[in-house]
Design a protein around this motif. Sequence first.
Motif, PDB file in Angstrom:
ATOM      1  N   ASP A  27      35.286  26.271  38.213  1.00 22.10           N
ATOM      2  CA  ASP A  27      35.481  27.587  37.603  1.00 22.10           C
ATOM      3  C   ASP A  27      36.867  27.686  36.970  1.00 22.10           C
ATOM      4  OD1 ASP A  27      35.049  30.478  37.109  1.00 22.10           O
ATOM      5  OD2 ASP A  27      36.514  30.746  38.712  1.00 22.10           O
ATOM      6  N   VAL A  28      37.882  27.183  37.690  1.00 19.81           N
ATOM      7  CA  VAL A  28      39.252  27.223  37.168  1.00 19.81           C
ATOM      8  C   VAL A  28      39.358  26.376  35.896  1.00 19.81           C
ATOM      9  CG1 VAL A  28      41.651  26.582  37.615  1.00 19.81           C
ATOM     10  CG2 VAL A  28      40.301  27.721  39.393  1.00 19.81           C
ATOM     11  N   ASP A  29      38.759  25.191  35.908  1.00 16.07           N
ATOM     12  CA  ASP A  29      38.805  24.326  34.726  1.00 16.07           C
ATOM     13  C   ASP A  29      38.179  25.022  33.518  1.00 16.07           C
ATOM     14  OD1 ASP A  29      40.075  22.269  36.038  1.00 16.07           O
ATOM     15  OD2 ASP A  29      38.236  21.169  36.487  1.00 16.07           O
ATOM     16  N   ARG A  30      37.071  25.705  33.760  1.00 17.02           N
ATOM     17  CA  ARG A  30      36.394  26.405  32.658  1.00 17.02           C
ATOM     18  C   ARG A  30      37.272  27.514  32.097  1.00 17.02           C
ATOM     19  NH1 ARG A  30      33.754  30.987  32.613  1.00 17.02           N
ATOM     20  NH2 ARG A  30      33.742  31.118  34.885  1.00 17.02           N
ATOM     21  N   GLN A  31      37.861  28.299  32.988  1.00 15.33           N
ATOM     22  CA  GLN A  31      38.686  29.410  32.532  1.00 15.33           C
ATOM     23  C   GLN A  31      40.022  28.928  31.962  1.00 15.33           C
ATOM     24  OE1 GLN A  31      38.630  33.226  34.160  1.00 15.33           O
ATOM     25  NE2 GLN A  31      37.264  32.726  35.861  1.00 15.33           N
ATOM     26  N   TRP A  32      40.503  27.814  32.465  1.00 12.88           N
ATOM     27  CA  TRP A  32      41.763  27.259  31.967  1.00 12.88           C
ATOM     28  C   TRP A  32      41.672  26.987  30.468  1.00 12.88           C
ATOM     29  CZ3 TRP A  32      46.452  26.594  34.257  1.00 12.88           C
ATOM     30  CH2 TRP A  32      47.368  25.750  33.638  1.00 12.88           C
ATOM     31  N   LEU A  36      46.036  29.052  25.611  1.00 15.09           N
ATOM     32  CA  LEU A  36      45.804  29.156  24.169  1.00 15.09           C
ATOM     33  C   LEU A  36      46.687  28.243  23.336  1.00 15.09           C
ATOM     34  CD1 LEU A  36      45.400  33.051  23.925  1.00 15.09           C
ATOM     35  CD2 LEU A  36      43.641  31.293  24.255  1.00 15.09           C
ATOM     36  N   ASN A  37      47.906  27.953  23.836  1.00 16.94           N
ATOM     37  CA  ASN A  37      48.803  27.105  23.043  1.00 16.94           C
ATOM     38  C   ASN A  37      48.798  25.649  23.503  1.00 16.94           C
ATOM     39  OD1 ASN A  37      50.222  27.165  25.410  1.00 16.94           O
ATOM     40  ND2 ASN A  37      52.020  28.246  24.599  1.00 16.94           N
ATOM     41  N   GLY A  38      47.968  25.320  24.484  1.00 19.78           N
ATOM     42  CA  GLY A  38      47.801  23.932  24.905  1.00 19.78           C
ATOM     43  C   GLY A  38      48.997  23.310  25.584  1.00 19.78           C
ATOM     44  N   ASP A  39      49.836  24.125  26.249  1.00 19.28           N
ATOM     45  CA  ASP A  39      51.042  23.581  26.894  1.00 19.28           C
ATOM     46  C   ASP A  39      50.838  23.283  28.373  1.00 19.28           C
ATOM     47  OD1 ASP A  39      50.888  26.120  27.932  1.00 19.28           O
ATOM     48  OD2 ASP A  39      53.001  26.637  27.555  1.00 19.28           O
ATOM     49  N   GLU A  40      49.572  23.264  28.823  1.00 25.09           N
ATOM     50  CA  GLU A  40      49.238  22.992  30.226  1.00 25.09           C
ATOM     51  C   GLU A  40      49.775  24.060  31.168  1.00 25.09           C
ATOM     52  OE1 GLU A  40      47.105  20.600  31.198  1.00 25.09           O
ATOM     53  OE2 GLU A  40      46.881  20.255  29.056  1.00 25.09           O
ATOM     54  N   VAL A  86      49.308  28.574  31.784  1.00 26.57           N
ATOM     55  CA  VAL A  86      48.719  29.838  31.337  1.00 26.57           C
ATOM     56  C   VAL A  86      49.729  30.934  31.627  1.00 26.57           C
ATOM     57  CG1 VAL A  86      46.900  31.547  31.676  1.00 26.57           C
ATOM     58  CG2 VAL A  86      46.322  29.112  31.664  1.00 26.57           C
ATOM     59  N   SER A  87      50.309  31.494  30.576  1.00 29.17           N
ATOM     60  CA  SER A  87      51.273  32.576  30.764  1.00 29.17           C
ATOM     61  C   SER A  87      50.536  33.890  30.963  1.00 29.17           C
ATOM     62  CB  SER A  87      52.196  32.677  29.547  1.00 29.17           C
ATOM     63  OG  SER A  87      51.475  33.156  28.413  1.00 29.17           O
ATOM     64  N   TRP A  88      51.256  34.871  31.502  1.00 30.52           N
ATOM     65  CA  TRP A  88      50.649  36.188  31.659  1.00 30.52           C
ATOM     66  C   TRP A  88      50.244  36.749  30.295  1.00 30.52           C
ATOM     67  CZ3 TRP A  88      47.802  39.368  33.971  1.00 30.52           C
ATOM     68  CH2 TRP A  88      47.762  40.732  33.597  1.00 30.52           C
ATOM     69  N   GLU A  89      51.061  36.536  29.291  1.00 31.22           N
ATOM     70  CA  GLU A  89      50.746  37.044  27.957  1.00 31.22           C
ATOM     71  C   GLU A  89      49.460  36.425  27.429  1.00 31.22           C
ATOM     72  OE1 GLU A  89      52.137  39.503  26.104  1.00 31.22           O
ATOM     73  OE2 GLU A  89      53.237  39.916  27.958  1.00 31.22           O
ATOM     74  N   GLU A  90      49.277  35.120  27.652  1.00 33.40           N
ATOM     75  CA  GLU A  90      48.046  34.467  27.213  1.00 33.40           C
ATOM     76  C   GLU A  90      46.840  35.063  27.931  1.00 33.40           C
ATOM     77  OE1 GLU A  90      48.931  29.876  25.946  1.00 33.40           O
ATOM     78  OE2 GLU A  90      49.281  30.381  28.046  1.00 33.40           O
ATOM     79  N   TYR A  91      46.964  35.211  29.239  1.00 39.07           N
ATOM     80  CA  TYR A  91      45.839  35.751  30.010  1.00 39.07           C
ATOM     81  C   TYR A  91      45.546  37.184  29.582  1.00 39.07           C
ATOM     82  CZ  TYR A  91      42.822  37.206  33.801  1.00 39.07           C
ATOM     83  OH  TYR A  91      41.748  37.687  34.515  1.00 39.07           O
ATOM     84  N   LYS A  92      46.583  37.990  29.458  1.00 40.59           N
ATOM     85  CA  LYS A  92      46.407  39.398  29.082  1.00 40.59           C
ATOM     86  C   LYS A  92      45.751  39.520  27.710  1.00 40.59           C
ATOM     87  CE  LYS A  92      49.896  41.787  27.579  1.00 40.59           C
ATOM     88  NZ  LYS A  92      51.169  42.554  27.481  1.00 40.59           N
ATOM     89  N   MET A 148      56.366  33.737  35.135  1.00 41.44           N
ATOM     90  CA  MET A 148      55.193  34.354  34.482  1.00 41.44           C
ATOM     91  C   MET A 148      54.386  33.357  33.665  1.00 41.44           C
ATOM     92  SD  MET A 148      55.026  37.265  35.743  1.00 41.44           S
ATOM     93  CE  MET A 148      53.859  38.237  34.777  1.00 41.44           C
ATOM     94  N   LYS A 149      54.458  32.088  34.095  1.00 40.30           N
ATOM     95  CA  LYS A 149      53.619  31.038  33.537  1.00 40.30           C
ATOM     96  C   LYS A 149      52.989  30.300  34.702  1.00 40.30           C
ATOM     97  CE  LYS A 149      56.307  30.203  29.308  1.00 40.30           C
ATOM     98  NZ  LYS A 149      57.040  29.171  28.523  1.00 40.30           N
ATOM     99  N   ALA A 150      51.675  30.244  34.737  1.00 41.39           N
ATOM    100  CA  ALA A 150      50.973  29.644  35.870  1.00 41.39           C
ATOM    101  C   ALA A 150      50.564  28.205  35.560  1.00 41.39           C
ATOM    102  CB  ALA A 150      49.731  30.468  36.216  1.00 41.39           C
ATOM    103  N   ASN A 151      50.904  27.304  36.505  1.00 45.43           N
ATOM    104  CA  ASN A 151      50.333  25.972  36.415  1.00 45.43           C
ATOM    105  C   ASN A 151      48.923  26.021  37.004  1.00 45.43           C
ATOM    106  OD1 ASN A 151      50.588  25.899  39.250  1.00 45.43           O
ATOM    107  ND2 ASN A 151      52.583  24.863  39.144  1.00 45.43           N
ATOM    108  N   LYS A 152      48.244  24.884  37.088  1.00 41.24           N
ATOM    109  CA  LYS A 152      46.843  24.872  37.511  1.00 41.24           C
ATOM    110  C   LYS A 152      46.678  25.432  38.923  1.00 41.24           C
ATOM    111  CE  LYS A 152      42.962  23.304  35.568  1.00 41.24           C
ATOM    112  NZ  LYS A 152      42.862  21.886  35.260  1.00 41.24           N
ATOM    113  N   GLU A 153      47.582  25.060  39.826  1.00 41.24           N
ATOM    114  CA  GLU A 153      47.478  25.530  41.206  1.00 41.24           C
ATOM    115  C   GLU A 153      47.722  27.033  41.290  1.00 41.24           C
ATOM    116  OE1 GLU A 153      46.761  24.629  45.335  1.00 41.24           O
ATOM    117  OE2 GLU A 153      46.426  23.556  43.456  1.00 41.24           O
TER     118      GLU A 153
END
Length: 318
Positions: A111-116, A121-125, A127-133, A172-177
């Motif tokens: 599920d995480v891989d799918r949502q990741w 959005l910018n492919g930097d590995e 997910v920032s809060w701004e991207e998610y929002k 405010m940038k989340a890695n995969k974990e």
Amino acid sequence: MCRMELRPLVMCFALCVVYATSKPTEKKDRVHHEDPLSNREHDDGENFDYDHEAFLGQEEAKTFDQLTPEESKERLGMLVERIDDDKDGYVTVDEMKKWIKHAQKRWIYDDVDRQWKSHDLNGDEMVSWEEYKNATYGYILDDPDPDDGFSYRQMMDRDERRFKMANQDNDMKANKEEFTAFLHPEEYDHMKDIVVLETMEDIDKNGDGLIDLDEYIGDMYNQEGDATEPEWVKTEREQFTEFRDKNKDGKMDKEETRDWILPSDYDHAEAEAKHLVYESDADKDGRLTKAEIVEKYDLFVGSQATDFGEALTRHDEF
């Protein structure tokens, strides 16, 4: 992510809010239970099916059942290298437990891989809060809120609070974990407080920060004019009074709510890890080498030699 994909994601929460109204006689369960490692009987004298599913997960266990013993041993050896986190050549009980938990929660990581992919959005590995929002709420905030009191902006604020708790380095940038902890907070000890807080906010209708009996029952059951309560509702009233409200003040506080929704269940993964290590530890040093695990391969994984004729589809990849 397009607008058509966004709306179901956020509206899913709105549907959860009105769940009790839509199914008035069906019990709503807030308690987070650990799923069993396998639905098979754990009887090593009969077969190792339980151990196979506990170690690999149900679907991957089927994969190994279609392999020759030699292929099973080879793949198991490759897995050992992944299980050995610190690469010291040994698998400890803790490493085995971690692996079993990962195997059992593979659906979460899928599920995480799918949502990741949808949110980085910018492919930097990251997910920032701004991207998610922007991906989740960018268009919907312009829409009027539903008439049932649900607020998209309140939901966004709540997500931001959870994101901050998951984001342990506060950038405010989340890695995969961290993103996994955000999406599935019940799986992480440091996220348990937010699970309790969000549950209390859902149930606490009068805003006093506590859950009284009416709120507790109201979250599970909507009477809708039916004067006769189901038997389970009466049981839940007794549960609240006798067990949930430990200090007998008529309300559940944060700790009492935690004890209710996050019970200290028996740790099946730890028990299975200790069992696998004990059964395979030839030199009895409390840890396993790759050779010890492969020697006892039939305990860990199946093969054509241990598959009792089940017609299962062979997958090309593990």
